[in-house]
Each structure stands twice: as structure tokens, then as C-alpha cells.
Design a protein around this motif. Structure first.
Motif, PDB file in Angstrom:
ATOM      1  N   SER A  26      50.295 -50.249  34.575  1.00 53.62           N
ATOM      2  CA  SER A  26      49.470 -51.018  35.511  1.00 53.62           C
ATOM      3  C   SER A  26      49.309 -50.222  36.794  1.00 53.62           C
ATOM      4  O   SER A  26      50.124 -49.378  37.140  1.00 53.62           O
ATOM      5  CB  SER A  26      50.103 -52.373  35.817  1.00 53.62           C
ATOM      6  OG  SER A  26      51.243 -52.240  36.653  1.00 53.62           O
ATOM      7  N   ALA A  27      48.207 -50.516  37.495  1.00 54.09           N
ATOM      8  CA  ALA A  27      47.942 -49.888  38.787  1.00 54.09           C
ATOM      9  C   ALA A  27      47.363 -50.946  39.714  1.00 54.09           C
ATOM     10  O   ALA A  27      46.632 -51.835  39.273  1.00 54.09           O
ATOM     11  CB  ALA A  27      46.984 -48.714  38.636  1.00 54.09           C
ATOM     12  N   PRO A  28      47.675 -50.848  41.016  1.00 54.75           N
ATOM     13  CA  PRO A  28      47.236 -51.887  41.950  1.00 54.75           C
ATOM     14  C   PRO A  28      45.836 -51.661  42.501  1.00 54.75           C
ATOM     15  O   PRO A  28      45.304 -50.544  42.475  1.00 54.75           O
ATOM     16  CB  PRO A  28      48.270 -51.769  43.081  1.00 54.75           C
ATOM     17  CG  PRO A  28      48.584 -50.301  43.114  1.00 54.75           C
ATOM     18  CD  PRO A  28      48.535 -49.852  41.669  1.00 54.75           C
ATOM     19  N   GLY A  29      45.265 -52.737  43.027  1.00 55.23           N
ATOM     20  CA  GLY A  29      44.062 -52.619  43.825  1.00 55.23           C
ATOM     21  C   GLY A  29      44.411 -52.064  45.200  1.00 55.23           C
ATOM     22  O   GLY A  29      45.552 -51.678  45.460  1.00 55.23           O
ATOM     23  N   LYS A  30      43.421 -52.035  46.093  1.00 51.49           N
ATOM     24  CA  LYS A  30      43.654 -51.409  47.401  1.00 51.49           C
ATOM     25  C   LYS A  30      42.892 -52.163  48.484  1.00 51.49           C
ATOM     26  O   LYS A  30      41.960 -52.916  48.226  1.00 51.49           O
ATOM     27  CB  LYS A  30      43.209 -49.946  47.382  1.00 51.49           C
ATOM     28  CG  LYS A  30      41.769 -49.703  46.878  1.00 51.49           C
ATOM     29  CD  LYS A  30      40.676 -50.218  47.781  1.00 51.49           C
ATOM     30  CE  LYS A  30      39.307 -50.187  47.146  1.00 51.49           C
ATOM     31  NZ  LYS A  30      38.306 -50.985  47.907  1.00 51.49           N
ATOM     32  N   ALA A  77      47.157 -53.498  47.013  1.00 56.78           N
ATOM     33  CA  ALA A  77      47.124 -54.944  46.761  1.00 56.78           C
ATOM     34  C   ALA A  77      47.978 -55.208  45.525  1.00 56.78           C
ATOM     35  O   ALA A  77      47.476 -55.279  44.396  1.00 56.78           O
ATOM     36  CB  ALA A  77      45.687 -55.418  46.547  1.00 56.78           C
ATOM     37  N   ASN A  78      49.291 -55.330  45.732  1.00 58.08           N
ATOM     38  CA  ASN A  78      50.210 -55.406  44.598  1.00 58.08           C
ATOM     39  C   ASN A  78      50.070 -56.675  43.781  1.00 58.08           C
ATOM     40  O   ASN A  78      50.506 -56.727  42.632  1.00 58.08           O
ATOM     41  CB  ASN A  78      51.659 -55.254  45.079  1.00 58.08           C
ATOM     42  CG  ASN A  78      52.193 -53.855  44.822  1.00 58.08           C
ATOM     43  OD1 ASN A  78      51.929 -53.271  43.772  1.00 58.08           O
ATOM     44  ND2 ASN A  78      52.907 -53.303  45.774  1.00 58.08           N
ATOM     45  N   SER A  79      49.488 -57.716  44.380  1.00 58.97           N
ATOM     46  CA  SER A  79      49.279 -58.950  43.610  1.00 58.97           C
ATOM     47  C   SER A  79      48.063 -58.836  42.704  1.00 58.97           C
ATOM     48  O   SER A  79      47.810 -59.719  41.880  1.00 58.97           O
ATOM     49  CB  SER A  79      49.109 -60.137  44.560  1.00 58.97           C
ATOM     50  OG  SER A  79      47.978 -59.951  45.402  1.00 58.97           O
TER      51      SER A  79
END
Length: 484
Positions: free
Chosen positions: A11-15, A36-38
Motif C-alpha cells: 500500500s501507498a498513501p495519498g498526499k 495522507a495515511n488514512s
């Protein structure tokens, strides 16, 4: 008939580009990128044993129920290169998926052998709800517009589509970069590449069983670690899918986590895209004439316990390419733009400096100090903090936070000025009203618009979870009163 076996999930986060919009396009400047870890994109890669596949080809099945995509691809080794073709059955396409598959599997083939590639792959893509506007879903469930309500929605819900553009209502958190990084990471890890993230706010893996090269425990190629191989492949594939060489801050954050980012030089990658005979190794390893490409910087920014980020979705939003064109035209044709950009850079650097100072200063605090500071400040608007009595350590923290707030305000002012000079509204009047309203609320440190500006989103930086809940409640009241 097929049987699924071992799978790898990455998985990779948004920003969120908090400050540094437009600056980050120029290598002279930096941008402040917060993960944006959520909001994460999850990609699972598994091998399927195809009993009836005797052809010299590789079958790849990709499914994304959220995007209503069920795609099949055929991979082949032709002229010592892995190539990918769409199945005639595909009614849609996904350039991000296709570029990741072709370039990553070609990289694996070029550096190892055909034997490591499987005959058949099953790939599944899932994205957290925070990437998509939740308004219709919350309204249908009769829930208030809060992060707590979003967490109550079914995980990986179907996104809402915009009736006007027929596109998905997104929140601007960089789902394409997160998809690119998580897909390439899962493919590399599945084939035994020893990628070992040392942080929790960038790319992550959610399963430990791997096939392929695992026995060799290979950690690098040509003295380049696989986390940086992942980064380079992700930038290549993301730029190719977009059809342009962007700044790459979203990819950097998805791989490495929150950072102060300075972009790479775009010329070598543009030259490679224009070349007729491409070899993935020459651009990954900077072979002649593609030297000095991977000179980007991504300095880790330690998070502060006193700074909580809250995002407000504005469904519909602005046309980012149109805003960018106008600002870049102003920058290229008006001599006064240098002064505007220099002042934006000063404000941006001050924000970064104050966050770094805050992180260092809070290391000296005990838990009792932390509780004392937040409990006394979270119930008051920032313009009343000067009169609050704290310990010496608390007063130093308070001083830094007030300076940070001033730096954010300076950034907003110069961001607005940049928009005025370029004849576009980077902070529209509606957004400015929400910013002014929010800045008066208890526990709020800063408010602004992220990235390229416009009406895509609002961010607020608050001192505690209590302040966050208060702001969310007030934003709900604002929405109801203004029919937005």
C-alpha cells in the motif's frame, strides 16, 4: 481453471502539498508534502496456476471493483524485451496500470531472466474511501460530514460519479501516484526484491511470503537500493501515464512518506520519452545520455504531536491544469514574477523551519508538559494565546506555534498575490471566507488551500483532537448555513 497461491499486498498513501504550490515545479524551490495515511491504495499480486496455458505468453488479470474495471493483458518477450498488449475483451483501459506492468516486468526481465516471470498473475486494486468525495454516501446514510462518519462507511465503497463530467468525484489526495507506487512495490516484492521501508508513513507491505529471488536476498542493483529502484520506476511510469513530466512530489511522498521535496531535472526523462528505442535500464541507471536525472531531494520532516491535519472536501473543485498554465505563463512573461516567487519561497521556508523547530523542541517535553500545553490552548482561538501562562518549555512551544501560524498566513497572502498577478483565483472568495471563519475557532493554528489552490479542498492545522472535532462540527454548520 486457475488456483490462486501466495500473494503480496503493498500500500501507498495519498498526499497533501501543504505549501510550495507552483514553487515545487521549479528545482530552485522546495515543497512541503504531508502523507495522507488514512487514504491508502492497496494492491495485491498473486500467481495463478493456469492449467491450459501452454503458449509462450503471460496472462495478467487486473480487477478494481471500485473503478468497475476488470482488465486482461497479454505479456510477451519480443526482441529481448517484455511487452504488454491489451486483451480484445477490455472495454476500458488504465494507463497507470499498463505502464506499471510493462515497465516493471520489463525491468525484472532485463536484470534477471525470463524464468523469474510467472505464467499468470492475478492483481487486485482497492482504495480507501478518503480518496473519493463522500458527500452522497454520507447524505444517503444521514451521517454528519466528519472523519468519524467516513470511518463508518463500508470499507472500499464504490465512489460517486460526477454527472456532468462522468468522472469520479475525487478529493485530490493523489490516488494515481499511490496506485503507481503500490502496484510497482507489490510486483517487485512478489519477485523477491528486498524492499525494506524504514518508515510507517510511506509505502508498506502487508504480507511476508514471497517467491522468486527471496533465496538470494538481493538488496540492491548497481549500488542502488530497491526502495530507490521503486522510486525511479514509479516516477517513470507515473510521468508516462500522465503524458508529461511533472514535479513528482506525490510519488516521492507515496514512497518515502512526508518530506520536504525538491524535484528532479525533467530534461533527461523527456529525452528518454522522445527516443524511439527505449531500454528501461538506461533511464533507471542514468546511462548516457540520461545522466543527472535522479537528483531530487526528499528530506524527512518529523511530524509534531502539536500539529494535526484536517482536510475539508469541496466537491467539484477547480481545473488544476488551467490554473497551472496561467501561473506558469505569468512566471515566464512577467519580470515582477521573480519577486512574487521569492516571497512565496521565503514564506514556504519559514513554515518548514518552524515545523522543524517545533519537532526538536517538543522532544524536551514530558507527557505532563504536552497535556498542559494542549489543554490550555485547545479551547482558545490563537489570538488569545499570548495571555496564557505556561511553563518555560510551554512558552517556547507556544512562541514557535504562533510564528508557524504567521508563516502560514504569509504564505496565503503571497499565494493570493500570485493568483491576482496571473488573473486566476488561487484562493477563491468562498474558500477565503471559510479560511477566515476557521481561523477564529479554538485550537486552530493555520488554514489554507493545498497544492495548486482553487476550490478542490481546504486544510486546517489544529493543536489537538478536541480542536479537530470542533472544527469539523463548525464546518458542518457552515455547510448547512451556506447550502454547500
Amino acid at each position: 481453471m486457475s488456483t490462486k497461491i501466495t500473494k503480496i499486498t503493498a500500500s501507498a498513501p495519498g498526499k497533501v502539498l501543504l505549501t510550495g504550490g507552483y514553487l515545487v515545479l521549479d528545482r530552485k524551490y522546495e515543497g512541503l508534502v504531508i502523507p495522507a495515511n488514512s487514504a491508502r491504495v492497496f494492491v495485491s499480486v498473486a500467481e495463478s496456476l493456469q492449467e491450459d496455458n501452454e503458449k509462450e505468453e503471460i496472462n495478467i488479470h487486473v480487477i478494481s471493483t471500485q473503478l468497475i474495471q476488470d482488465l486482461n493483458y497479454i505479456g510477451k518477450i519480443e526482441n529481448e524485451k517484455f511487452t504488454l498488449k491489451n486483451s480484445p475483451d477490455n472495454s476500458t483501459s488504465n494507463p497507470f496500470v499498463e505502464n506499471c506492468l510493462e515497465n516493471t516486468l520489463d525491468f525484472i526481465f532485463q536484470n534477471f531472466s525470463k524464468k523469474i516471470l510467472r505464467k499468470s498473475y492475478e492483481i487486485e486494486i482497492l482504495a480507501d474511501n478518503q480518496f473519493y468525495s463522500p458527500q452522497e454516501s454520507l447524505e444517503a446514510s444521514n451521517l454528519p460530514f466528519t472523519t468519524e462518519s467516513i470511518s463508518k462507511l463500508p470499507k472500499f465503497s464504490l465512489p460517486q460519479y460526477n454527472n456532468n463530467s462522468k468522472g469520479i468525484n475525487k478529493t485530490g489526495l493523489g490516488s494515481s501516484a499511490a496506485l503507481t507506487v503500490s502496484l510497482i512495490a507489490a510486483l517487485l516484492k512478489f519477485h523477491g526484491f528486498n524492499i525494506s521501508p524504514d518508515r510507517k508513513d510511506g509505502v508498506l507491505f502487508h504480507s511476508n511470503e514471497i517467491n522468486g529471488l527471496n533465496d538470494n536476498n538481493i538488496k540492491e542493483i548497481k549500488n542502488i537500493s530497491f526502495i530507490h529502484i521503486l522510486y525511479r520506476l514509479s516516477q517513470i511510469c507515473h510521468c508516462k501515464a500522465q503524458g508529461k513530466v511533472g514535479s513528482g512530489f506525490d510519488v516521492a511522498s507515496a514512497v518515502f512518506g512526508g518530506c520536504v521535496y525538491r524535484r528532479f531535472s525533467p530534461e533527461p526523462l523527456n529525452l528518454w520519452f522522445e527516443s524511439k528505442e527505449k531500454n528501461i535500464n538506461e533511464i533507471v541507471f542514468e546511462n548516457s545520455p540520461f545522466q543527472n536525472l535522479w537528483n531530487s531531494e526528499h528530506r524527512q520532516l518529523r511530524p509534531s504531536k502539536f500539529l494535526l491535519l484536517l482536510m475539508g472536501d469541496v466537491k467539484g473543485g477547480s481545473s488544476t491544469p488551467s490554473l497551472v498554465r496561467s501561473v506558469l505563463q505569468f512566471k515566464a512573461t512577467h519580470p515582477e514574477s521573480e519577486n512574487v516567487f521569492q516571497n512565496m519561497a521565503i514564506a514556504n521556508n519559514n513554515v518548514i523551519e518552524m515545523i522543524e523547530k517545533l519537532s526538536i523542541q517538543e522532544e524536551k517535553l514530558s507527557q505532563e508538559n504536552f497535556i498542559e500545553i494542549t489543554s490550555k490552548l485547545e479551547s482558545l482561538p490563537l489570538n488569545e494565546w499570548e495571555n496564557v501562562e505556561l511553563s518555560n518549555e510551554g512558552n517556547e512551544i507556544k512562541k514557535i506555534i504562533i510564528l508557524l501560524s504567521n508563516a502560514f498566513n504569509s504564505w496565503n497572502n503571497w499565494f493570493i498575490e500570485c493568483g491576482k498577478k496571473a488573473n486566476v483565483e488561487l484562493i477563491p472568495q468562498t474558500a477565503q471566507k471559510i479560511i477566515d471563519y476557521t481561523l477564529k475557532l479554538p485550537g486552530v493554528i493555520a488554514v489554507g488551500v493545498p497544492g495548486a489552490g482553487g476550490e478542490d479542498a481546504i486544510f486546517a492545522v489544529v493543536i489537538s483532537s478536541k480542536a479537530s472535532k470542533s472544527v469539523q462540527s463548525k464546518w458542518g454548520e457552515w455547510r448547512n448555513n451556506n447550502n454547500n
